[in-house]
Design a protein around this motif. Structure first.
Motif, PDB file in Angstrom:
ATOM      1  N   PRO A  96       0.823  -1.381  -0.141  1.00 54.81           N
ATOM      2  CA  PRO A  96      -0.050  -0.003   0.152  1.00 54.81           C
ATOM      3  C   PRO A  96       0.963   1.382  -0.098  1.00 54.81           C
ATOM      4  O   PRO A  96       1.836   1.214   0.953  1.00 54.81           O
ATOM      5  CB  PRO A  96      -0.629  -0.342   1.404  1.00 54.81           C
ATOM      6  N   ASN A  97       0.540   2.335  -0.830  1.00 51.55           N
ATOM      7  CA  ASN A  97       1.251   3.488  -0.743  1.00 51.55           C
ATOM      8  C   ASN A  97       0.491   4.845  -0.939  1.00 51.55           C
ATOM      9  O   ASN A  97       0.780   5.461  -1.970  1.00 51.55           O
ATOM     10  CB  ASN A  97       2.321   3.309  -2.207  1.00 51.55           C
ATOM     11  N   PRO A  98      -0.234   4.978   0.170  1.00 50.60           N
ATOM     12  CA  PRO A  98      -1.263   6.054   0.173  1.00 50.60           C
ATOM     13  C   PRO A  98      -0.184   7.336   0.303  1.00 50.60           C
ATOM     14  O   PRO A  98       0.773   7.462   0.757  1.00 50.60           O
ATOM     15  CB  PRO A  98      -1.814   5.910   1.420  1.00 50.60           C
ATOM     16  N   PHE A  99      -0.665   8.314  -0.344  1.00 54.54           N
ATOM     17  CA  PHE A  99      -0.090   9.627  -0.130  1.00 54.54           C
ATOM     18  C   PHE A  99      -0.291  10.169   1.268  1.00 54.54           C
ATOM     19  O   PHE A  99      -1.074   9.747   2.069  1.00 54.54           O
ATOM     20  CB  PHE A  99      -0.510  10.650  -1.172  1.00 54.54           C
ATOM     21  N   PRO A 100       0.888  10.920   1.740  1.00 51.18           N
ATOM     22  CA  PRO A 100       0.874  11.431   3.138  1.00 51.18           C
ATOM     23  C   PRO A 100      -0.225  12.740   3.158  1.00 51.18           C
ATOM     24  O   PRO A 100       0.198  13.667   3.648  1.00 51.18           O
ATOM     25  CB  PRO A 100       2.264  11.945   3.372  1.00 51.18           C
ATOM     26  N   LYS A 101      -1.387  12.433   2.858  1.00 45.44           N
ATOM     27  CA  LYS A 101      -2.604  13.354   2.945  1.00 45.44           C
ATOM     28  C   LYS A 101      -3.538  12.638   3.328  1.00 45.44           C
ATOM     29  O   LYS A 101      -3.579  11.655   3.957  1.00 45.44           O
ATOM     30  CB  LYS A 101      -2.779  13.627   1.413  1.00 45.44           C
ATOM     31  N   SER A 102      -4.657  13.640   3.325  1.00 46.25           N
ATOM     32  CA  SER A 102      -6.146  13.042   4.039  1.00 46.25           C
ATOM     33  C   SER A 102      -6.677  11.743   3.231  1.00 46.25           C
ATOM     34  O   SER A 102      -6.211  11.770   1.786  1.00 46.25           O
ATOM     35  CB  SER A 102      -6.943  14.221   4.175  1.00 46.25           C
ATOM     36  N   ILE A 103      -7.338  11.224   3.854  1.00 45.17           N
ATOM     37  CA  ILE A 103      -8.106  10.125   3.019  1.00 45.17           C
ATOM     38  C   ILE A 103      -8.863  10.648   1.824  1.00 45.17           C
ATOM     39  O   ILE A 103      -8.773  10.182   0.512  1.00 45.17           O
ATOM     40  CB  ILE A 103      -9.065   9.280   3.783  1.00 45.17           C
ATOM     41  N   TYR A 104      -9.541  11.869   2.020  1.00 50.08           N
ATOM     42  CA  TYR A 104     -10.210  12.458   0.859  1.00 50.08           C
ATOM     43  C   TYR A 104      -9.154  13.176  -0.151  1.00 50.08           C
ATOM     44  O   TYR A 104      -9.280  12.666  -1.363  1.00 50.08           O
ATOM     45  CB  TYR A 104     -11.092  13.643   1.590  1.00 50.08           C
ATOM     46  N   ARG A 105      -8.127  13.633  -0.060  1.00 54.73           N
ATOM     47  CA  ARG A 105      -7.233  14.139  -0.773  1.00 54.73           C
ATOM     48  C   ARG A 105      -6.626  13.115  -1.698  1.00 54.73           C
ATOM     49  O   ARG A 105      -6.143  13.029  -2.787  1.00 54.73           O
ATOM     50  CB  ARG A 105      -6.075  14.791  -0.346  1.00 54.73           C
ATOM     51  N   ASN A 106      -6.342  11.872  -1.098  1.00 59.14           N
ATOM     52  CA  ASN A 106      -5.748  10.784  -2.028  1.00 59.14           C
ATOM     53  C   ASN A 106      -6.815  10.304  -2.992  1.00 59.14           C
ATOM     54  O   ASN A 106      -6.190   9.948  -3.848  1.00 59.14           O
ATOM     55  CB  ASN A 106      -5.676   9.556  -0.897  1.00 59.14           C
ATOM     56  N   ILE A 107      -8.167  10.211  -2.688  1.00 57.45           N
ATOM     57  CA  ILE A 107      -9.017   9.833  -3.743  1.00 57.45           C
ATOM     58  C   ILE A 107      -8.910  10.967  -4.590  1.00 57.45           C
ATOM     59  O   ILE A 107      -9.362  10.785  -6.048  1.00 57.45           O
ATOM     60  CB  ILE A 107     -10.329   9.520  -3.027  1.00 57.45           C
TER      61      ILE A 107
END
Length: 253
Positions: free
Chosen positions: A98-109
């Motif tokens: 998993p490589n989510p951006f270090p941003k909010s859940i909303y901003r990731n999407i």
């Protein structure tokens, strides 16, 4: 399998090299629309290299060269007139870890649609993607929290949602469950069956049981060569090649 009308990606005599090293050798196989195709084989056999060629991710790898032909809706994926950015929008990818951006859940999407000029209702787009990835109910009350606070399994579903937010036609998955626990793996596998209703999925996996459970078609690679390809039930229960039988039954050596 004779109904070629349902072929969304046509891989024809593809060879991929890293410098002088040939990693994929003369691979030919169809990818059928709204089906799950598993690519299996031992480590280093060219599975991920082949997968990355399907949305031109290998373009980013120095000294990686490719011959042969890959058609997406009968159009050459590697033609000079083909926009690789548009290719990666229509053929999304989910990676091994998993490589989510270090941003909010909303901003990731929202990130992908935003940079691609989406002008519709972003809240609706985010909610739909999270629902498609079976994550909405778990995160709907904390969309502004950091995505890095999610569990590993949730992060991987977030990465799937992030790919879905761009409304791709195909989703490529490179061993998406290898870093997850059995419960999270089961959630992802259940999700694959739901996504197959709307998307074409190609999954690289080293897990034989997973390949046999989730896929409609299976391609077995060894040393960069396509040893066998067919409907998953046939590959696992009635393989034509002795090497395939040895691999799927665990007697491979």
């Amino acid at each position: 399998m004779s109904d070629t009308d349902n072929v969304i990606l046509d891989i024809d005599d593809v060879c991929i090299s890293y410098g002088d090293e040939l990693a994929v050798r003369n691979v030919t196989l169809p990818i059928y629309e709204k089906k799950i195709t598993a690519i299996i084989g031992p480590s280093g056999c060219g599975k991920s290299t082949l997968l990355r060629s399907l949305n031109r991710m290998n373009d980013f790898i120095h000294a990686c060269t490719q011959d042969g032909h890959i058609a997406f809706h009968e159009s050459d994926l590697y033609a000079s007139s083909t926009d690789p950015v548009e290719v990666r929008r229509r053929i999304g990818m989910v990676f091994q870890r998993p490589n989510p951006f270090p941003k909010s859940i909303y901003r990731n999407i929202a990130w992908g649609p935003t940079i691609n000029g989406f002008s519709g209702n972003m809240d609706e787009r985010v909610e739909l993607a999270l629902k498609q990835a079976a994550l909405w109910d778990e995160v709907k009350d904390r969309l502004q929290d950091s995505a890095l606070n999610l569990s590993g399994g949730q992060q991987q579903r977030l990465c799937i949602a992030r790919a879905l937010a761009l409304e791709p036609e195909i989703i490529l998955m490179d061993e998406p469950c290898s870093a997850l626990d059995p419960v999270s793996t089961a959630r992802i596998e259940d999700l694959l069956f739901e996504l197959k209703e709307s998307y074409t999925i190609v999954i690289v996996t080293h897990n034989m049981q997973q390949a046999s459970r989730v896929s409609d078609f299976t391609a077995f690679l060894e040393n960069g060569v396509l040893v066998e390809y067919g409907e998953t039930e046939d590959v696992f229960t009635r393989p034509e090649n002795e090497r395939t039988e040895e691999y799927v039954t665990g007697r491979f050596g």
